[in-house]
Motif scaffolding. Structure first.
Motif, mmCIF file in Angstrom:
data_model
loop_
_atom_site.group_PDB
_atom_site.id
_atom_site.type_symbol
_atom_site.label_atom_id
_atom_site.label_comp_id
_atom_site.label_asym_id
_atom_site.label_seq_id
_atom_site.Cartn_x
_atom_site.Cartn_y
_atom_site.Cartn_z
ATOM 1 N N SER A 160 0.825 -1.218 0.000
ATOM 2 C CA SER A 160 0.000 0.000 0.000
ATOM 3 C C SER A 160 0.852 1.258 0.000
ATOM 4 O O SER A 160 0.430 2.288 -0.494
ATOM 5 C CB SER A 160 -0.931 -0.003 1.213
ATOM 6 O OG SER A 160 -0.151 -0.036 2.389
ATOM 7 N N ARG A 161 2.062 1.196 0.554
ATOM 8 C CA ARG A 161 2.910 2.391 0.572
ATOM 9 C C ARG A 161 3.995 2.337 -0.498
ATOM 10 O O ARG A 161 4.263 3.326 -1.158
ATOM 11 C CB ARG A 161 3.556 2.554 1.955
ATOM 12 C CG ARG A 161 2.584 3.048 3.008
ATOM 13 C CD ARG A 161 3.306 3.527 4.252
ATOM 14 N NE ARG A 161 3.788 2.420 5.059
ATOM 15 C CZ ARG A 161 3.074 1.816 6.015
ATOM 16 N NH1 ARG A 161 1.846 2.226 6.269
ATOM 17 N NH2 ARG A 161 3.568 0.808 6.700
ATOM 18 N N SER A 162 4.611 1.149 -0.673
ATOM 19 C CA SER A 162 5.739 1.055 -1.619
ATOM 20 C C SER A 162 5.271 0.824 -3.064
ATOM 21 O O SER A 162 5.989 1.097 -3.996
ATOM 22 C CB SER A 162 6.654 -0.100 -1.223
ATOM 23 O OG SER A 162 5.968 -1.331 -1.363
ATOM 24 N N TRP A 163 4.058 0.273 -3.230
ATOM 25 C CA TRP A 163 3.506 -0.154 -4.530
ATOM 26 C C TRP A 163 4.300 -1.323 -5.122
ATOM 27 O O TRP A 163 4.259 -1.584 -6.324
ATOM 28 C CB TRP A 163 3.420 0.982 -5.541
ATOM 29 C CG TRP A 163 2.634 2.163 -5.069
ATOM 30 C CD1 TRP A 163 1.907 2.279 -3.937
ATOM 31 C CD2 TRP A 163 2.484 3.419 -5.747
ATOM 32 N NE1 TRP A 163 1.318 3.505 -3.841
ATOM 33 C CE2 TRP A 163 1.666 4.241 -4.942
ATOM 34 C CE3 TRP A 163 2.963 3.923 -6.943
ATOM 35 C CZ2 TRP A 163 1.311 5.540 -5.298
ATOM 36 C CZ3 TRP A 163 2.622 5.217 -7.300
ATOM 37 C CH2 TRP A 163 1.808 6.007 -6.491
ATOM 38 N N PHE A 164 5.049 -2.015 -4.279
ATOM 39 C CA PHE A 164 5.808 -3.192 -4.700
ATOM 40 C C PHE A 164 4.833 -4.333 -4.988
ATOM 41 O O PHE A 164 3.918 -4.584 -4.214
ATOM 42 C CB PHE A 164 6.769 -3.601 -3.571
ATOM 43 C CG PHE A 164 7.774 -4.651 -3.940
ATOM 44 C CD1 PHE A 164 8.995 -4.308 -4.501
ATOM 45 C CD2 PHE A 164 7.504 -5.995 -3.704
ATOM 46 C CE1 PHE A 164 9.933 -5.281 -4.813
ATOM 47 C CE2 PHE A 164 8.441 -6.972 -4.020
ATOM 48 C CZ PHE A 164 9.660 -6.610 -4.574
ATOM 49 N N VAL A 165 5.017 -5.030 -6.100
ATOM 50 C CA VAL A 165 4.154 -6.176 -6.433
ATOM 51 C C VAL A 165 4.727 -7.394 -5.707
ATOM 52 O O VAL A 165 5.790 -7.888 -6.062
ATOM 53 C CB VAL A 165 4.118 -6.429 -7.953
ATOM 54 C CG1 VAL A 165 3.153 -7.566 -8.273
ATOM 55 C CG2 VAL A 165 3.724 -5.169 -8.699
ATOM 56 N N TYR A 166 4.028 -7.873 -4.674
ATOM 57 C CA TYR A 166 4.535 -9.004 -3.890
ATOM 58 C C TYR A 166 4.147 -10.335 -4.524
ATOM 59 O O TYR A 166 4.940 -11.262 -4.556
ATOM 60 C CB TYR A 166 3.978 -8.959 -2.461
ATOM 61 C CG TYR A 166 4.563 -7.858 -1.623
ATOM 62 C CD1 TYR A 166 5.843 -7.981 -1.103
ATOM 63 C CD2 TYR A 166 3.843 -6.700 -1.363
ATOM 64 C CE1 TYR A 166 6.385 -6.964 -0.332
ATOM 65 C CE2 TYR A 166 4.375 -5.681 -0.595
ATOM 66 C CZ TYR A 166 5.651 -5.821 -0.079
ATOM 67 O OH TYR A 166 6.187 -4.815 0.668
ATOM 68 N N GLY A 167 2.901 -10.426 -4.976
ATOM 69 C CA GLY A 167 2.456 -11.744 -5.434
ATOM 70 C C GLY A 167 1.562 -11.668 -6.653
ATOM 71 O O GLY A 167 0.813 -10.711 -6.847
ATOM 72 N N LEU A 168 1.690 -12.700 -7.489
ATOM 73 C CA LEU A 168 0.822 -12.883 -8.656
ATOM 74 C C LEU A 168 0.414 -14.354 -8.625
ATOM 75 O O LEU A 168 1.269 -15.213 -8.439
ATOM 76 C CB LEU A 168 1.577 -12.614 -9.957
ATOM 77 C CG LEU A 168 2.107 -11.208 -10.206
ATOM 78 C CD1 LEU A 168 3.104 -11.238 -11.361
ATOM 79 C CD2 LEU A 168 0.968 -10.257 -10.539
ATOM 80 N N ASP A 169 -0.871 -14.640 -8.801
ATOM 81 C CA ASP A 169 -1.282 -16.045 -8.746
ATOM 82 C C ASP A 169 -2.545 -16.245 -9.581
ATOM 83 O O ASP A 169 -3.540 -15.551 -9.383
ATOM 84 C CB ASP A 169 -1.544 -16.458 -7.295
ATOM 85 C CG ASP A 169 -1.498 -17.954 -7.142
ATOM 86 O OD1 ASP A 169 -0.540 -18.455 -6.543
ATOM 87 O OD2 ASP A 169 -2.408 -18.627 -7.655
ATOM 88 N N PRO A 170 -2.506 -17.211 -10.528
ATOM 89 C CA PRO A 170 -3.641 -17.356 -11.439
ATOM 90 C C PRO A 170 -4.839 -18.062 -10.799
ATOM 91 O O PRO A 170 -4.663 -18.966 -9.986
ATOM 92 C CB PRO A 170 -3.070 -18.202 -12.581
ATOM 93 C CG PRO A 170 -1.935 -18.942 -11.978
ATOM 94 C CD PRO A 170 -1.408 -18.135 -10.832
#
Ligand code: ZN
Length: 386
Positions: A160-170
């Motif tokens: 929410s603060r860094s906008w880092f994408v932590y996870g992607l899952d189909p």
């Protein structure tokens, strides 16, 4: 995160710290003490002197190139250009025309980049273990594979603060929305897909991943919309006591131009990081645009390219391109000291067996997630360049 700025192929003082061959007992070595001998060198029309080494454990030889991402590549310069083309909104054939190579070359390079991105993303998460210090915004990005009869969501977990994408899952799921009788008939004739838990399955896998990143004495704060699968999956999770969910239902909105209600303003503020990521994906990836003929044919390939885009979002692209010197999400988290150019992203090769991949990424790495309507679902089983 320890990551070289100069590509391995330019290191004059390169020394291996483990054996690159998967079968060797020294392949998984972490500490110092790897035993090898220098074993002459060779030259190519591209490189003057490439040193070779002999592993004293398995007695096989390898060169500095074995540790480079350009290993086995006939046109190594294409890696950077294809990566930039994919996140620059070009479809694969458009990239092939620009680079004057075959479209199948671009597909293969794209898959190679995707596999590297999967391993690099896992390495960056490893550096974040127990260090997550912000609420995570979770939502699913909707797309489809091969036909609109095969839709799938992708769980996207963004800081929410860094906008880092932590996870992607189909999360493959059934087709929704209005359908004509002919479309309904065609849908019934389609072979069934493996869904692996649909939305709930992908949410659970992302929660497992985020819990590993969360410090043990702190709760995992999740922001999501009012989709019932989020609350249900958290309730059923064995570590539900550690997870705090704040739901932001999508409020009713008037026609375009009408002022937003206070609920809508609050929801938009809370979900902004993930909404922004979804806009960037639609804007930057040709195969996720609406009404395109470049749509993804296989879930595997779409996930590879999404992972490459996550690396670009986290390490390459500044948070704001309007402001000079705006940091990247990885810089804000202390994973990188500065924004990485593509050259740095591709500066060394990572090895599948030496990287701890969370579920379902080992399957996606091998291209084992099948799209049943395709005649052939080619998997990745290369022996030397795995
Ligand atoms: Zn060896």
């Amino acid at each position: 995160m320890d990551w070289p700025a100069t590509p391995v192929e330019y290191w004059s003082d390169f020394r291996p710290s483990f054996c690159p061959w998967r079968e060797c007992a020294e392949h998984l070595r972490r500490g110092a003490g790897y035993r090898f001998h220098k074993h002459a060198s060779f030259s190519t029309h591209r490189r003057k002197r490439v040193p070779r080494f002999l592993c004293l454990t398995c007695k096989t030889t390898f060169s500095r190139q074995t540790f480079s991402l350009t290993y086995y590549r006939k046109r190594p310069e294409l890696l950077r250009q294809v990566a930039a083309g994919i996140v620059g909104g070009s479809a694969l054939r458009q990239i092939a025309r620009t680079l004057e190579c075959s479209p199948t070359t671009v597909s293969r390079v794209s898959a190679h980049l995707g596999r590297h991105a999967i391993l690099l993303h896992a390495e960056s998460l490893k550096a974040m273990h127990g260090k997550l210090g912000e609420p995570v915004v979770l939502d699913h990005f909707e797309t489809f594979e091969f036909t609109q009869d095969y839709p799938f969501g992708v769980a996207t977990a963004v800081g929410s603060r860094s906008w880092f994408v932590y996870g992607l899952d189909p999360a493959p799921h059934g087709r929704t929305g209005r359908r004509s009788p002919a479309q309904q008939k065609r849908l019934r004739s389609r072979p069934k897909r493996q869904t692996r838990g649909r939305y709930a399955g992908s949410t659970r896998r992302v929660l497992d991943l985020l819990l590993k990143l969360t410090p043990l004495d702190e709760p995992l704060a999740i922001r999501a919309d009012a989709h019932p699968d989020y609350a249900r999956t958290i309730q059923r999770h064995p570590k539900h006591a550690r997870i705090r969910l704040r739901g932001f239902p999508n409020p009713a909105r008037g026609p375009k131009g009408t002022p937003r209600s206070p609920d809508a303003v609050e929801r938009d503020w809370a979900m902004f990081p993930v909404d922004l990521l979804h806009k960037i994906l639609r804007h930057s990836l040709a195969h996720h645009r609406r009404e395109t003929i470049a749509f993804p044919r296989r879930l595997n390939a779409a996930m590879e390219r999404l992972c490459l885009t996550a690396i670009w979002r986290n390490f390459v692209k500044a948070r704001s391109e309007r402001r000079p010197r705006s940091p990247t999400p990885a810089t804000l988290l202390g994973l990188a000291d500065t924004a990485w150019p593509w050259k740095r992203v591709l500066s060394r090769r990572l090895f599948f067996d030496r990287t701890d991949l969370p579920d379902p990424w080992p399957l996606l790495y091998r291209r084992g997630w099948e799209t049943p309507v395709l005649v052939a679902n080619a998997t990745h089983s290369s022996v030397h360049n795995f």
